[in-house]
Structure formats: C-alpha cells, structure tokens
Design a protein around this motif. Structure first.
Motif, PDB file in Angstrom:
ATOM      1  N   LEU A  34      -3.057  -0.943   1.151  1.00 57.73           N
ATOM      2  CA  LEU A  34      -3.857   0.214   0.737  1.00 57.73           C
ATOM      3  C   LEU A  34      -5.020   0.472   1.692  1.00 57.73           C
ATOM      4  O   LEU A  34      -6.103   0.882   1.279  1.00 57.73           O
ATOM      5  CB  LEU A  34      -4.365   0.047  -0.697  1.00 57.73           C
ATOM      6  CG  LEU A  34      -3.378   0.430  -1.785  1.00 57.73           C
ATOM      7  CD1 LEU A  34      -3.832  -0.085  -3.140  1.00 57.73           C
ATOM      8  CD2 LEU A  34      -3.163   1.931  -1.839  1.00 57.73           C
ATOM      9  N   LEU A  35      -4.794   0.272   2.964  1.00 53.05           N
ATOM     10  CA  LEU A  35      -5.838   0.408   3.978  1.00 53.05           C
ATOM     11  C   LEU A  35      -6.505   1.785   3.961  1.00 53.05           C
ATOM     12  O   LEU A  35      -7.722   1.891   3.980  1.00 53.05           O
ATOM     13  CB  LEU A  35      -5.261   0.152   5.371  1.00 53.05           C
ATOM     14  CG  LEU A  35      -6.182   0.501   6.554  1.00 53.05           C
ATOM     15  CD1 LEU A  35      -7.352  -0.473   6.602  1.00 53.05           C
ATOM     16  CD2 LEU A  35      -5.407   0.495   7.852  1.00 53.05           C
ATOM     17  N   THR A  36      -5.732   2.861   3.936  1.00 52.36           N
ATOM     18  CA  THR A  36      -6.320   4.187   4.108  1.00 52.36           C
ATOM     19  C   THR A  36      -6.527   4.964   2.809  1.00 52.36           C
ATOM     20  O   THR A  36      -6.897   6.131   2.847  1.00 52.36           O
ATOM     21  CB  THR A  36      -5.453   5.045   5.058  1.00 52.36           C
ATOM     22  OG1 THR A  36      -4.157   5.186   4.490  1.00 52.36           O
ATOM     23  CG2 THR A  36      -5.370   4.414   6.431  1.00 52.36           C
ATOM     24  N   VAL A  37      -6.295   4.347   1.672  1.00 49.04           N
ATOM     25  CA  VAL A  37      -6.505   5.078   0.418  1.00 49.04           C
ATOM     26  C   VAL A  37      -7.963   5.518   0.327  1.00 49.04           C
ATOM     27  O   VAL A  37      -8.874   4.772   0.653  1.00 49.04           O
ATOM     28  CB  VAL A  37      -6.094   4.241  -0.816  1.00 49.04           C
ATOM     29  CG1 VAL A  37      -7.068   3.114  -1.093  1.00 49.04           C
ATOM     30  CG2 VAL A  37      -5.934   5.116  -2.040  1.00 49.04           C
ATOM     31  N   ASN A  38      -8.169   6.782  -0.045  1.00 51.01           N
ATOM     32  CA  ASN A  38      -9.541   7.260  -0.216  1.00 51.01           C
ATOM     33  C   ASN A  38      -9.764   7.771  -1.635  1.00 51.01           C
ATOM     34  O   ASN A  38     -10.607   7.277  -2.337  1.00 51.01           O
ATOM     35  CB  ASN A  38      -9.917   8.309   0.847  1.00 51.01           C
ATOM     36  CG  ASN A  38      -8.849   9.345   1.052  1.00 51.01           C
ATOM     37  OD1 ASN A  38      -8.267   9.862   0.104  1.00 51.01           O
ATOM     38  ND2 ASN A  38      -8.579   9.661   2.298  1.00 51.01           N
ATOM     39  N   VAL A  39      -8.986   8.754  -2.075  1.00 46.72           N
ATOM     40  CA  VAL A  39      -9.147   9.259  -3.446  1.00 46.72           C
ATOM     41  C   VAL A  39      -7.973   8.868  -4.338  1.00 46.72           C
ATOM     42  O   VAL A  39      -8.005   9.115  -5.543  1.00 46.72           O
ATOM     43  CB  VAL A  39      -9.350  10.792  -3.477  1.00 46.72           C
ATOM     44  CG1 VAL A  39     -10.614  11.171  -2.735  1.00 46.72           C
ATOM     45  CG2 VAL A  39      -8.155  11.520  -2.924  1.00 46.72           C
ATOM     46  N   GLY A  40      -6.938   8.268  -3.771  1.00 50.97           N
ATOM     47  CA  GLY A  40      -5.786   7.833  -4.568  1.00 50.97           C
ATOM     48  C   GLY A  40      -6.204   6.800  -5.598  1.00 50.97           C
ATOM     49  O   GLY A  40      -7.053   5.952  -5.348  1.00 50.97           O
ATOM     50  N   ALA A  41      -5.611   6.886  -6.787  1.00 46.15           N
ATOM     51  CA  ALA A  41      -6.013   6.003  -7.885  1.00 46.15           C
ATOM     52  C   ALA A  41      -4.799   5.335  -8.530  1.00 46.15           C
ATOM     53  O   ALA A  41      -3.673   5.813  -8.423  1.00 46.15           O
ATOM     54  CB  ALA A  41      -6.775   6.804  -8.930  1.00 46.15           C
ATOM     55  N   SER A  42      -5.056   4.231  -9.181  1.00 52.23           N
ATOM     56  CA  SER A  42      -4.055   3.496  -9.963  1.00 52.23           C
ATOM     57  C   SER A  42      -2.868   3.040  -9.133  1.00 52.23           C
ATOM     58  O   SER A  42      -1.733   3.043  -9.605  1.00 52.23           O
ATOM     59  CB  SER A  42      -3.576   4.345 -11.148  1.00 52.23           C
ATOM     60  OG  SER A  42      -4.651   4.665 -11.992  1.00 52.23           O
ATOM     61  N   ASN A  43      -3.099   2.664  -7.889  1.00 54.12           N
ATOM     62  CA  ASN A  43      -2.052   2.136  -7.020  1.00 54.12           C
ATOM     63  C   ASN A  43      -2.085   0.613  -7.037  1.00 54.12           C
ATOM     64  O   ASN A  43      -3.155   0.015  -7.135  1.00 54.12           O
ATOM     65  CB  ASN A  43      -2.259   2.620  -5.580  1.00 54.12           C
ATOM     66  CG  ASN A  43      -2.067   4.102  -5.439  1.00 54.12           C
ATOM     67  OD1 ASN A  43      -0.976   4.613  -5.651  1.00 54.12           O
ATOM     68  ND2 ASN A  43      -3.131   4.813  -5.072  1.00 54.12           N
ATOM     69  N   THR A  44      -0.899   0.013  -6.889  1.00 53.00           N
ATOM     70  CA  THR A  44      -0.800  -1.437  -6.785  1.00 53.00           C
ATOM     71  C   THR A  44      -0.002  -1.765  -5.539  1.00 53.00           C
ATOM     72  O   THR A  44       1.150  -1.331  -5.405  1.00 53.00           O
ATOM     73  CB  THR A  44      -0.109  -2.051  -8.023  1.00 53.00           C
ATOM     74  OG1 THR A  44      -0.846  -1.700  -9.188  1.00 53.00           O
ATOM     75  CG2 THR A  44      -0.017  -3.555  -7.899  1.00 53.00           C
ATOM     76  N   ALA A  45      -0.597  -2.501  -4.620  1.00 53.57           N
ATOM     77  CA  ALA A  45       0.057  -2.878  -3.372  1.00 53.57           C
ATOM     78  C   ALA A  45      -0.045  -4.388  -3.199  1.00 53.57           C
ATOM     79  O   ALA A  45      -1.136  -4.949  -3.183  1.00 53.57           O
ATOM     80  CB  ALA A  45      -0.610  -2.177  -2.194  1.00 53.57           C
ATOM     81  N   VAL A  46       1.116  -5.023  -3.079  1.00 56.38           N
ATOM     82  CA  VAL A  46       1.161  -6.463  -2.865  1.00 56.38           C
ATOM     83  C   VAL A  46       2.059  -6.720  -1.666  1.00 56.38           C
ATOM     84  O   VAL A  46       3.254  -6.416  -1.709  1.00 56.38           O
ATOM     85  CB  VAL A  46       1.701  -7.206  -4.101  1.00 56.38           C
ATOM     86  CG1 VAL A  46       1.791  -8.704  -3.826  1.00 56.38           C
ATOM     87  CG2 VAL A  46       0.843  -6.926  -5.325  1.00 56.38           C
ATOM     88  N   GLY A  47       1.487  -7.225  -0.591  1.00 55.57           N
ATOM     89  CA  GLY A  47       2.255  -7.515   0.616  1.00 55.57           C
ATOM     90  C   GLY A  47       1.561  -6.944   1.833  1.00 55.57           C
ATOM     91  O   GLY A  47       0.813  -5.972   1.750  1.00 55.57           O
ATOM     92  N   SER A  48       1.841  -7.529   2.963  1.00 57.64           N
ATOM     93  CA  SER A  48       1.254  -7.069   4.210  1.00 57.64           C
ATOM     94  C   SER A  48       1.602  -5.607   4.445  1.00 57.64           C
ATOM     95  O   SER A  48       2.769  -5.230   4.437  1.00 57.64           O
ATOM     96  CB  SER A  48       1.783  -7.927   5.361  1.00 57.64           C
ATOM     97  OG  SER A  48       1.298  -7.469   6.588  1.00 57.64           O
ATOM     98  N   ARG A  49       0.601  -4.771   4.604  1.00 55.80           N
ATOM     99  CA  ARG A  49       0.700  -3.336   4.878  1.00 55.80           C
ATOM    100  C   ARG A  49       1.391  -2.530   3.781  1.00 55.80           C
ATOM    101  O   ARG A  49       1.836  -1.415   4.010  1.00 55.80           O
ATOM    102  CB  ARG A  49       1.355  -3.084   6.236  1.00 55.80           C
ATOM    103  CG  ARG A  49       0.596  -3.727   7.369  1.00 55.80           C
ATOM    104  CD  ARG A  49       1.026  -3.360   8.749  1.00 55.80           C
ATOM    105  NE  ARG A  49       2.456  -3.166   8.915  1.00 55.80           N
ATOM    106  CZ  ARG A  49       2.989  -2.488   9.909  1.00 55.80           C
ATOM    107  NH1 ARG A  49       2.236  -1.927  10.818  1.00 55.80           N
ATOM    108  NH2 ARG A  49       4.290  -2.371  10.017  1.00 55.80           N
ATOM    109  N   ALA A  50       1.488  -3.047   2.591  1.00 52.29           N
ATOM    110  CA  ALA A  50       2.064  -2.280   1.485  1.00 52.29           C
ATOM    111  C   ALA A  50       1.159  -1.089   1.183  1.00 52.29           C
ATOM    112  O   ALA A  50      -0.058  -1.224   1.139  1.00 52.29           O
ATOM    113  CB  ALA A  50       2.216  -3.157   0.252  1.00 52.29           C
ATOM    114  N   LEU A  51       1.741   0.089   1.022  1.00 49.47           N
ATOM    115  CA  LEU A  51       0.994   1.334   0.778  1.00 49.47           C
ATOM    116  C   LEU A  51      -0.096   1.550   1.816  1.00 49.47           C
ATOM    117  O   LEU A  51      -1.145   2.120   1.535  1.00 49.47           O
ATOM    118  CB  LEU A  51       0.411   1.361  -0.635  1.00 49.47           C
ATOM    119  CG  LEU A  51       1.376   1.734  -1.743  1.00 49.47           C
ATOM    120  CD1 LEU A  51       0.784   1.403  -3.113  1.00 49.47           C
ATOM    121  CD2 LEU A  51       1.742   3.205  -1.682  1.00 49.47           C
ATOM    122  N   ASN A  52       0.147   1.145   3.032  1.00 45.24           N
ATOM    123  CA  ASN A  52      -0.845   1.162   4.101  1.00 45.24           C
ATOM    124  C   ASN A  52      -1.410   2.540   4.402  1.00 45.24           C
ATOM    125  O   ASN A  52      -2.594   2.684   4.660  1.00 45.24           O
ATOM    126  CB  ASN A  52      -0.209   0.559   5.364  1.00 45.24           C
ATOM    127  CG  ASN A  52      -1.136   0.511   6.540  1.00 45.24           C
ATOM    128  OD1 ASN A  52      -1.167   1.431   7.341  1.00 45.24           O
ATOM    129  ND2 ASN A  52      -1.902  -0.551   6.648  1.00 45.24           N
TER     130      ASN A  52
END
Length: 186
Positions: A34-52
């Motif tokens: 979730l590196l670049t998330v800014n206004v996104g909400a309720s995300n779940t990222a587990v793992g290298s670069r997941a939802l990057n």
C-alpha cells in the motif's frame, strides 16, 4: 500505527502506507505494501508490494507478493496468491485465488480460481478468454480448465462431465455428436 495523521491505519514493513493523506482503516504488512495509497480506505495488503500502486482504490484485499500490484483505483477486489490480479488497474469486484491467477486481466466482476503454474498465457487461470471482459469465470489448474463461464453467464465444461446423482433439464436439450447412447431400463 499508520502514517500521517490517520490513526486508524496499521502498517508493518518498509515504506508501507507512506503516502496516505486521508485514507483510513488500511492495513499494510510487507515491504512497500500500500505504498502509494492516499485517499483509498479499508484496504488490506499482506505481502511484498501488495496493492503497491493503489491510490484511491477502496475495500481491496491482496495477499501475496505483488498481489494487485498495479491496481490504482479498482475497488472491492480480492487477490490471494503471488502475482494474482497483478495487472488490474481499475477493474472492480474481481476474485482471483491462486499463484498468478488473473495476472493479465483488467475487467470487472471476474472469478478466477486455480494456479497458473507456468506464469504465462498458456495457463487457463492466467487470464480469462476476454482479458478486459467482465463477469467471466475460470476454474482450472495449469494449462487446463474444468469450468469456464462467459459474461452472459453461460457455462462451458471443456472436458468430460459425469453426473453421479440426478440431472434435471428444465430447458431444451440439443445433442451434437456422432454417438448418442442411453443406457436405461426406462
């Protein structure tokens, strides 16, 4: 605790949630998740670069290295497996389960289940028949599929089908084949 002033985010790992401005209830675990998330909400990222690359996408679940890696604005996606749904940018409500499952698809509402062992388009679950199509189904493993479904919700079983219980056909029946056998005492 999450980055920025948003107290409802949770992060563990280098560069997780580093750009969040107002997105809340995000959970990131792993290098650059979730590196670049800014206004996104309720995300779940587990793992290298997941939802990057997710910036505005919401309610996504990505578990596995590079799962949903390229997603920028897609919502309600579920990717479970290394590189699953990796190239989806904005498609929503997809479910991909398996190693490289849905890797090369971009549509909405697709269901892809099974591993793409060879990590390329020769595998049934790497992408559906229409890469950018919506509401498709593929259940398979490696180069073969057990079931495929099109956007009109018609189902194709590409191999033999055995029904061990009762079978009720409520519509018409068309048989296209060279041999038709009925083994019945009625």
């Amino acid at each position: 605790r999450g980055a920025g002033a948003v107290g409802t985010n949770t992060r563990v790992g280098v560069a997780c949630l580093d750009n969040v401005s107002s997105g809340s209830q995000n959970t990131a675990l792993g290098y650059r998740a979730l590196l670049t998330v800014n206004v996104g909400a309720s995300n779940t990222a587990v793992g290298s670069r997941a939802l990057n690359q997710t910036g505005t996408g919401a309610s996504n679940v990505a578990i596995g290295n590079d799962a949903l890696l390229s997603n920028t604005s897609g919502d309600k996606n579920c990717a479970l497996g290394t590189h699953s749904l990796e190239n989806n940018l904005a498609g929503a409500a997809n479910v991909c389960i398996g190693h490289y499952a849905g890797y090369n698809m971009t549509g909405t509402g697709n269901v892809i289940i099974g591993p793409a062992d060879d990590e390329n388009s020769t595998n049934a679950t790497y992408q559906p028949d229409q890469i950018s199509g919506d509401r498709q189904l593929v259940i398979g493993s490696g180069t073969e599929a057990w079931i495929k479904g099109a956007s009109n919700f018609n189902i194709t079983v590409p191999k033999d089908l055995t029904v061990d219980g009762d079978l009720l056909i409520q519509g018409g029946l068309t048989v296209n084949g060279t041999v038709t056998s009925i083994n019945s005492n009625i």
